[in-house]
Write a protein that holds these residues in place. Structure first.
Motif, PDB file in Angstrom:
ATOM      1  N   TYR A 257       0.829  -1.202   0.000  1.00 27.37           N
ATOM      2  CA  TYR A 257       0.000   0.000   0.000  1.00 27.37           C
ATOM      3  C   TYR A 257       0.864   1.252   0.000  1.00 27.37           C
ATOM      4  CZ  TYR A 257      -2.788   3.815   1.867  1.00 27.37           C
ATOM      5  OH  TYR A 257      -3.362   5.042   2.063  1.00 27.37           O
ATOM      6  N   ASN A 258       1.959   1.241   0.773  1.00 23.44           N
ATOM      7  CA  ASN A 258       2.844   2.401   0.848  1.00 23.44           C
ATOM      8  C   ASN A 258       3.929   2.404  -0.229  1.00 23.44           C
ATOM      9  OD1 ASN A 258       2.153   4.093   3.362  1.00 23.44           O
ATOM     10  ND2 ASN A 258       2.054   1.992   4.129  1.00 23.44           N
ATOM     11  N   ARG A 259       3.877   1.397  -1.114  1.00 24.21           N
ATOM     12  CA  ARG A 259       4.813   1.302  -2.233  1.00 24.21           C
ATOM     13  C   ARG A 259       6.259   1.353  -1.730  1.00 24.21           C
ATOM     14  NH1 ARG A 259       0.739   5.262  -4.507  1.00 24.21           N
ATOM     15  NH2 ARG A 259      -0.724   3.916  -5.595  1.00 24.21           N
ATOM     16  N   LEU A 260       6.513   0.552  -0.703  1.00 23.73           N
ATOM     17  CA  LEU A 260       7.815   0.526  -0.052  1.00 23.73           C
ATOM     18  C   LEU A 260       8.382  -0.884  -0.020  1.00 23.73           C
ATOM     19  CD1 LEU A 260       7.339   2.759   3.119  1.00 23.73           C
ATOM     20  CD2 LEU A 260       9.074   3.095   1.375  1.00 23.73           C
ATOM     21  N   LYS A 261       9.705  -0.970  -0.083  1.00 16.81           N
ATOM     22  CA  LYS A 261      10.381  -2.237   0.148  1.00 16.81           C
ATOM     23  C   LYS A 261      10.584  -2.413   1.653  1.00 16.81           C
ATOM     24  CE  LYS A 261      13.150  -1.914  -4.112  1.00 16.81           C
ATOM     25  NZ  LYS A 261      14.533  -1.766  -4.626  1.00 16.81           N
ATOM     26  N   GLU A 262      10.554  -3.663   2.103  1.00 17.80           N
ATOM     27  CA  GLU A 262      10.784  -3.924   3.521  1.00 17.80           C
ATOM     28  C   GLU A 262      12.180  -3.479   3.932  1.00 17.80           C
ATOM     29  OE1 GLU A 262      10.130  -7.473   6.838  1.00 17.80           O
ATOM     30  OE2 GLU A 262       9.786  -7.875   4.704  1.00 17.80           O
ATOM     31  N   GLU A 263      13.145  -3.589   3.014  1.00 21.42           N
ATOM     32  CA  GLU A 263      14.507  -3.187   3.364  1.00 21.42           C
ATOM     33  C   GLU A 263      14.603  -1.679   3.581  1.00 21.42           C
ATOM     34  OE1 GLU A 263      17.448  -3.580   0.048  1.00 21.42           O
ATOM     35  OE2 GLU A 263      15.709  -4.222  -1.126  1.00 21.42           O
ATOM     36  N   THR A 264      13.709  -0.903   2.946  1.00 16.41           N
ATOM     37  CA  THR A 264      13.680   0.543   3.179  1.00 16.41           C
ATOM     38  C   THR A 264      13.205   0.835   4.601  1.00 16.41           C
ATOM     39  OG1 THR A 264      13.301   1.085   0.848  1.00 16.41           O
ATOM     40  CG2 THR A 264      12.601   2.715   2.467  1.00 16.41           C
ATOM     41  N   VAL A 265      12.124   0.166   5.018  1.00 16.65           N
ATOM     42  CA  VAL A 265      11.603   0.359   6.378  1.00 16.65           C
ATOM     43  C   VAL A 265      12.628  -0.098   7.405  1.00 16.65           C
ATOM     44  CG1 VAL A 265       9.766  -0.260   7.985  1.00 16.65           C
ATOM     45  CG2 VAL A 265       9.221   0.138   5.587  1.00 16.65           C
ATOM     46  N   VAL A 570      18.504  10.085  -4.159  1.00 13.38           N
ATOM     47  CA  VAL A 570      18.956   9.329  -2.982  1.00 13.38           C
ATOM     48  C   VAL A 570      18.427   7.907  -3.028  1.00 13.38           C
ATOM     49  CG1 VAL A 570      19.156  11.367  -1.487  1.00 13.38           C
ATOM     50  CG2 VAL A 570      16.979  10.136  -1.610  1.00 13.38           C
ATOM     51  N   ASP A 571      19.095   7.005  -2.295  1.00 11.11           N
ATOM     52  CA  ASP A 571      18.720   5.593  -2.205  1.00 11.11           C
ATOM     53  C   ASP A 571      18.140   5.352  -0.815  1.00 11.11           C
ATOM     54  OD1 ASP A 571      18.488   2.857  -2.063  1.00 11.11           O
ATOM     55  OD2 ASP A 571      20.519   2.429  -2.759  1.00 11.11           O
ATOM     56  N   LEU A 572      16.844   5.071  -0.736  1.00 14.64           N
ATOM     57  CA  LEU A 572      16.165   4.915   0.546  1.00 14.64           C
ATOM     58  C   LEU A 572      16.522   3.617   1.267  1.00 14.64           C
ATOM     59  CD1 LEU A 572      12.542   6.197  -0.208  1.00 14.64           C
ATOM     60  CD2 LEU A 572      14.497   7.474   0.695  1.00 14.64           C
ATOM     61  N   THR A 573      17.124   2.677   0.574  1.00 17.08           N
ATOM     62  CA  THR A 573      17.475   1.409   1.227  1.00 17.08           C
ATOM     63  C   THR A 573      18.807   1.500   1.967  1.00 17.08           C
ATOM     64  OG1 THR A 573      18.619   0.510  -0.717  1.00 17.08           O
ATOM     65  CG2 THR A 573      16.241   0.132  -0.566  1.00 17.08           C
ATOM     66  N   LYS A 574      19.486   2.645   1.836  1.00 13.98           N
ATOM     67  CA  LYS A 574      20.766   2.852   2.512  1.00 13.98           C
ATOM     68  C   LYS A 574      20.574   3.817   3.679  1.00 13.98           C
ATOM     69  CE  LYS A 574      23.278   0.464  -0.452  1.00 13.98           C
ATOM     70  NZ  LYS A 574      22.178  -0.169  -1.197  1.00 13.98           N
ATOM     71  N   PRO A 575      21.399   3.717   4.717  1.00  8.84           N
ATOM     72  CA  PRO A 575      21.215   4.560   5.912  1.00  8.84           C
ATOM     73  C   PRO A 575      21.548   6.035   5.710  1.00  8.84           C
ATOM     74  CG  PRO A 575      23.176   3.199   6.137  1.00  8.84           C
ATOM     75  CD  PRO A 575      22.483   2.732   4.896  1.00  8.84           C
ATOM     76  N   ASP A 576      22.299   6.369   4.656  1.00  8.96           N
ATOM     77  CA  ASP A 576      22.784   7.748   4.486  1.00  8.96           C
ATOM     78  C   ASP A 576      21.662   8.780   4.484  1.00  8.96           C
ATOM     79  OD1 ASP A 576      24.784   5.955   3.881  1.00  8.96           O
ATOM     80  OD2 ASP A 576      25.688   7.192   2.333  1.00  8.96           O
TER      81      ASP A 576
END
Length: 601
Positions: A257-265, A570-576
């Protein structure tokens, strides 16, 4: 007063819950749903022209707007008067329309899923459908997981007295909650849940906060078994439905629903977790300013008033002018829009009994307007809330000319414009501080949002995970649920508080919403995403407005990761990215700690 503190609903449908125009529109919806169903049944996607596809989409859009218009209006009636029994009946009649439209949408979605990949690629390249390809592909994906039309219709029908009913049942229980309180004149009065919460968390008198928190906890614990039944059956129904569709992962729906990968969360929460000690230190310092060793739950949002300083307040008119003025510095279009909302009485702000707690913004696509609900009581916090909801409304306004499918942005990016607007107001109030003591007060007000996003909402996320895991095995007792809540709070706050809120799970509406589960992590995502946008805006200055609106218009047309890559690189799956936003919060904490050091020696 220059601006009305009650919203105008009659311009939508005159007559409130007795509105004949509302009834007429609902009858019209029934006819449109039947026509939509017939068109979808007759449609042969492999052989019919693209024009037939477009006709279906056009009618789908009309129905979607009609549902939003009527639903927003009825929701507004119920929010502003929890005792409007006629509105509850109207809502019941309105809800009965969902199974019919969901059946037609099920058929439509399944027909999309049956189109072969080559034909689908060809269709999505046609000029009429190209701009809708992302959303249509999502519908096609979901169609592949649906059961038969008859089975889906049964589930939709059962939802009315299942998922939807348990959610409505929660509202009914909350309407009965009354908190006893002795006012300034020594008179005992009963506060609604919304009134009590505002006073409990915001009153300058620590004894008032402590007294109300004790009564607040008792009010929810007195009905704890009813709340436990409600939560068990609401989420149990949801889990059963997921299981029927072959889904065992309860996070699948909220992530999609939020169009997100689990690794991003996961990246977001793990980066936050690694930065929590300074936040706990901030809470401890604030407690010390109140003469306590550790922070108590009800003191987290309490105002810090040092020396002879009086906490700054804003009348509703002053708040309106302040918001309009400061929006102008970032976006003249945003400022003009906010002015229109105040001028046209789109905001329900009165502090009175009989209103539901909380605040929200709702869209009215047929008239291309919004309405904002809140309870305003002159504090800086309420100015921030008002700006937050106006940000939501602005987000909707820049998309009214787009197809409804491409306006259907998810909750996590829905918090983008709202939190961005709130940050503008928070920094503006800070810059206007005249003394050191006032700056401390305003820094604290700004930090309250970060505390909620990083600590409170993390506790909700941890709790909901624990509850779903337990609920998959069977019913969960009220005592077990309460223990889960306390443990989640201790984990999220690094056990840095003196007291916790055991029955928070019962008092928090978000756990009982029937729309989507996990009504928590999207807030934190939106907050940090907005922090990144805000930092970007400060670098760009006045040239930012068009880029900002472009980003908002894309929020329903790509994944969250793609949106961030396209507009922020930016890459949301990375902590930066997450660390950059957190660093802005830590900078405010450092300033707060330096400014307050002399007060705790």
């Amino acid at each position: 007063m220059k601006y009305a503190i009650n919203w105008d609903l009659d311009s939508i449908f005159p007559g409130g819950s007795n509105s004949q125009e509302l009834q007429n529109r609902m009858v019209e919806l029934d006819n449109q749903i039947k026509e939509y169903h017939d068109k979808v049944i007759d449609w042969k996607p492999e052989s019919d022209s693209v024009d037939k596809f477009v006709e279906i989409l056009d009618l789908q859009e009309v129905i979607s707007k009609g549902f939003s218009q009527c639903g927003s209006f009825i929701g507004a009636l119920l929010s502003s008067d929890i005792n409007d029994d006629k509105a509850k009946l109207v809502y019941g009649d309105f809800s009965k329309k969902y199974p019919a439209v969901q059946l037609a949408q099920t058929i439509f979605s399944k027909k999309l899923s049956e189109i072969d990949d080559e034909k689908w690629t060809e269709l999505m390249l046609t000029p009429e459908l190209k701009d809708l390809s992302f959303r249509l592909s999502e519908i096609r994906r979901d169609g592949k997981e649906l059961l038969s039309e008859a089975e889906e219709n049964i589930i939709s029908t059962l939802n009315l007295d299942g998922l939807n009913a348990w959610s409505s049942h929660y509202d009914t229980i909350v309407a009965s909650i009354e908190i006893p309180y002795v006012d300034e004149e020594g008179k005992e009065v009963s506060l609604s849940a919304g009134q009590a919460f505002n006073k409990m968390m915001g009153d300058a008198d620590a004894s008032v906060r402590a007294d109300l928190f004790e009564k607040w906890e008792k009010a929810w614990s007195d009905k704890v078994d009813v709340f436990a039944d409600t939560l068990n059956h609401l989420d149990g129904f949801r889990l059963s439905t997921q299981k029927l569709h072959g889904v065992d992962d309860y996070l699948k729906q909220p992530l999609e629903y939020n169009r997100l990968k689990e690794e991003t969360v996961d990246a977001m929460w793990s980066t936050i977790q690694a930065n929590k000690q300074p936040i706990v230190d901030y809470l401890t310092r604030k407690a010390q300013l109140f003469g306590k060793d550790k922070m108590e739950w009800q003191d987290q949002d309490a105002p810090i008033v040092l020396g002879d300083m009086e906490e700054r307040t804003y009348t509703f008119d002053q708040a309106a002018e302040f918001i309009v003025e400061n929006f102008e510095k970032f976006s003249p279009k945003m400022s003009k829009f906010a002015q229109e909302a105040f001028d046209k009485s789109w905001i329900e702000a009165e502090d009175r009994p009989g209103k539901r707690p909380g605040g929200y913004c709702t869209g009215l696509p047929e008239t291309q307007e919004s309405r904002i609900f809140m309870t305003y009581s002159n504090s800086v916090n309420e100015v921030a809330t008002l700006a937050h909801e106006l940000g939501h409304a602005f987000h909707s306004s820049v998309m009214w000319d787009m197809p409804s499918l491409n306006q259907d942005y998810a909750m996590n990016v829905a918090e983008t414009a709202s939190t961005f607007a709130e940050l503008i107001v928070a920094d503006a109030t800070l810059k206007s501080a005249k003394t050191k003591e006032e700056k401390i007060n305003l820094l604290d007000v700004k930090m309250q949002n970060a505390i909620a996003m990083f600590m409170n909402i993390h506790a909700r996320y941890i709790f909901e995970n624990a509850f779903y895991q337990a609920r998959q095995k069977g019913l969960v007792s009220a005592d077990e649920i309460t223990s889960m809540m306390v443990e989640a709070q201790k984990e999220a706050y690094l056990d840095g508080l003196a007291t916790y809120h055991p029955h928070f799970w019962a008092a928090k509406l978000h756990f009982f919403i029937d729309d989507v589960p996990f009504y928590n992590f999207p807030y934190t995502f939106g907050y940090l995403f907005s922090m990144g946008i805000y930092a970007y805006a400060n670098k760009k200055g006045s040239n930012f407005e068009d880029e900002y609106i472009s980003l908002l218009r894309d929020t329903a047309s790509m994944t969250s990761e793609e949106l961030a890559e396209k507009h922020l690189q930016v890459d949301l799956t990375k902590p930066d990215f997450w660390q950059a936003g957190i660093d802005m919060v830590l900078a405010d904490i450092n300033e707060f700690m330096e400014l307050t050091e002399e007060y705790v020696k």
